[in-house]
Motif scaffolding. Sequence first.
Motif, PDB file in Angstrom:
ATOM      1  N   UNK A  43      31.548 -19.967  11.087  1.00  8.04           N
ATOM      2  CA  UNK A  43      32.116 -19.511  10.274  1.00  8.04           C
ATOM      3  C   UNK A  43      33.097 -20.589   9.165  1.00  8.04           C
ATOM      4  N   UNK A  44      33.749 -21.135  10.124  1.00  6.37           N
ATOM      5  CA  UNK A  44      34.650 -22.630   9.675  1.00  6.37           C
ATOM      6  C   UNK A  44      33.909 -23.407   8.860  1.00  6.37           C
ATOM      7  N   UNK A  45      32.775 -23.782   9.583  1.00  8.79           N
ATOM      8  CA  UNK A  45      31.801 -24.707   8.852  1.00  8.79           C
ATOM      9  C   UNK A  45      31.132 -24.288   7.595  1.00  8.79           C
ATOM     10  N   UNK A  46      30.882 -22.931   7.226  1.00 12.28           N
ATOM     11  CA  UNK A  46      30.352 -22.583   6.032  1.00 12.28           C
ATOM     12  C   UNK A  46      31.548 -22.732   5.000  1.00 12.28           C
ATOM     13  N   UNK A  47      32.724 -22.457   5.160  1.00 16.45           N
ATOM     14  CA  UNK A  47      33.711 -22.732   4.466  1.00 16.45           C
ATOM     15  C   UNK A  47      33.973 -24.003   3.900  1.00 16.45           C
ATOM     16  N   UNK A  48      33.718 -24.885   5.157  1.00 21.59           N
ATOM     17  CA  UNK A  48      34.244 -26.407   4.769  1.00 21.59           C
ATOM     18  C   UNK A  48      32.948 -27.190   4.214  1.00 21.59           C
ATOM     19  N   UNK A  49      31.945 -27.175   4.898  1.00 20.17           N
ATOM     20  CA  UNK A  49      30.750 -27.679   4.550  1.00 20.17           C
ATOM     21  C   UNK A  49      29.865 -27.280   3.113  1.00 20.17           C
ATOM     22  N   UNK A  50      30.194 -25.558   2.887  1.00 23.50           N
ATOM     23  CA  UNK A  50      29.361 -25.277   1.894  1.00 23.50           C
ATOM     24  C   UNK A  50      27.928 -25.294   2.043  1.00 23.50           C
ATOM     25  N   UNK A  51      27.152 -25.068   2.799  1.00 20.56           N
ATOM     26  CA  UNK A  51      25.812 -25.198   3.115  1.00 20.56           C
ATOM     27  C   UNK A  51      24.901 -24.479   2.074  1.00 20.56           C
ATOM     28  N   UNK A  52      23.818 -25.158   1.779  1.00 21.97           N
ATOM     29  CA  UNK A  52      22.870 -24.196   1.037  1.00 21.97           C
ATOM     30  C   UNK A  52      22.105 -23.321   1.809  1.00 21.97           C
TER      31      UNK A  52
END
Length: 239
Positions: A43-52
């Motif tokens: 969840x944190x990585x989606x916030x930070x990395x903003x993946x497609x």
Amino acid sequence: MSPLSKGRVLVVDDDVDLAQLLERYLLRADLDITVRHDGNAAVDAVNDFKPDVMVLDLGLPGIDGIEVCRQVRSFSNCHVLMLTARDDEVDKIVGLSVGADDYVTKPFSPREVVARVQAMLRRAQTQPAPGPTNPPSSDKSLTVGDLKVDLATRDVLLREEIVLLTRTEFELLALLATHPHQVISRRQMVESVWATAWTGDPHLVDVHIGRIRKKLGDDASSPRFIRTVRGVGYRMGDG
């Protein structure tokens, strides 16, 4: 995602060896990859990395993949490809019902995962995220009763109120709306929206249609917008 930029892919799996295998294959496809091994970090990585695209295993420590997807859908419209540990109908239905776009059942070929991810990235490149972006474009708007589907802005309005759909939900609704009164089979929907071969599994379409109906307040037993054609697929309108 800019057509000139690398696609960003987040791989989430607590099996380190499998995650590294997928990372290697995705890197060979010239994609920007980040890997996480538990649900909270995902969840944190989606916030930070903003993946497609997020490739998401359902069986995770911390919070499981279902909860990850539920939380991510509250703030991100990235495509979600879920990995199920077995050919379990419940896993598929629950995962799709909380906002996953597609699934692959383990064991799988890494090449299949790469192909699914690349198809999702092509959709992300060519079609902007839905949402309240610009006023509806009248020459590209479709109207069914008090429902408006704007193909240019990818906005959906019900009684002039924005309805927030995922990319896949919008594409399914737009497919039906651009072919009013015409029956669209599940096979046609999968091949058009997911750009993949039909596997014969109706869950992929049916659960997404159920989510669209819920967001539109459309009762399947007495529908205003999307009608079920038993044994075939769906159609929009009364004709």
